[in-house]
Design a protein around this motif. Sequence first.
Motif, PDB file in Angstrom:
ATOM      1  N   THR A   1       8.287   4.903   8.319  1.00 35.61           N
ATOM      2  CA  THR A   1       8.318   4.944   6.747  1.00 35.61           C
ATOM      3  C   THR A   1       9.548   4.221   6.282  1.00 35.61           C
TER       4      THR A   1
ATOM      5  N   PRO B   1       0.891  -1.173  -0.087  1.00 39.17           N
ATOM      6  CA  PRO B   1      -0.053   0.002  -0.142  1.00 39.17           C
ATOM      7  C   PRO B   1       0.925   1.343  -0.073  1.00 39.17           C
ATOM      8  N   THR B   2       0.459   2.216  -1.134  1.00 37.64           N
ATOM      9  CA  THR B   2       1.193   3.527  -0.918  1.00 37.64           C
ATOM     10  C   THR B   2       0.502   4.583  -0.388  1.00 37.64           C
ATOM     11  N   SER B   3      -0.550   4.731  -0.232  1.00 34.96           N
ATOM     12  CA  SER B   3      -1.566   5.691   0.164  1.00 34.96           C
ATOM     13  C   SER B   3      -2.034   5.521   1.750  1.00 34.96           C
ATOM     14  N   GLU B   4      -1.834   4.304   2.177  1.00 39.79           N
ATOM     15  CA  GLU B   4      -2.248   3.937   3.808  1.00 39.79           C
ATOM     16  C   GLU B   4      -1.119   3.222   4.311  1.00 39.79           C
TER      17      GLU B   4
ATOM     18  N   PHE C   1       6.824   3.349   1.556  1.00 35.82           N
ATOM     19  CA  PHE C   1       5.437   2.870   2.407  1.00 35.82           C
ATOM     20  C   PHE C   1       5.751   3.079   4.032  1.00 35.82           C
TER      21      PHE C   1
END
Length: 169
Positions: free
Chosen positions: A139, A84-87, A161
């Motif tokens: 991160t 997941p890149t947005s969450e 991520f």
Amino acid sequence: MGRGFLLMLLLIALPAAAQIYKYTDANGNTAYSNQPPDGVVAQPVELPPLNSVESQAPAAPPVDAVTDEQPSSEYEVLELTNLPTSEALRANNGTFTVNVLIKPRLRGPHLFRLLLDEQPYGQPGNVPALQLVNIDRGTHSLAVQVISGENVVQQSPTVTFTVQRVHKP
């Protein structure tokens, strides 16, 4: 058509070793031919050497100034999936699997090697599902390389991520 154009046309159409003759035809026009006509006075034409171009060897691919290696694109597609890149990635113990999308499939002696935060992670392998274990929360960046021995053949784009995990008190 001008005489120069006709001469050029003959030069292009004839092999390099052919002799060109100049003569006057029955209508009084200057004509050129690779064979003098019967019964006509023809003069051989001295031709300048033909222009030629030496074939050039293909230029070497550019060398990457940072790694001092030549970039390669043996694989049309090389990227990490299942991240997941947005969450945040929820991994209670910091263990999760990422997949590698590669086209065409991995060749011969090539292996996959993960780069976690720009450092090699785990052992290289040939399976396109790679497990990360006990990754700290926060991160991170991740990429996959295709390697042959110690040489990097190609590297995927880097994915950033965030790992979210539960810490026991």
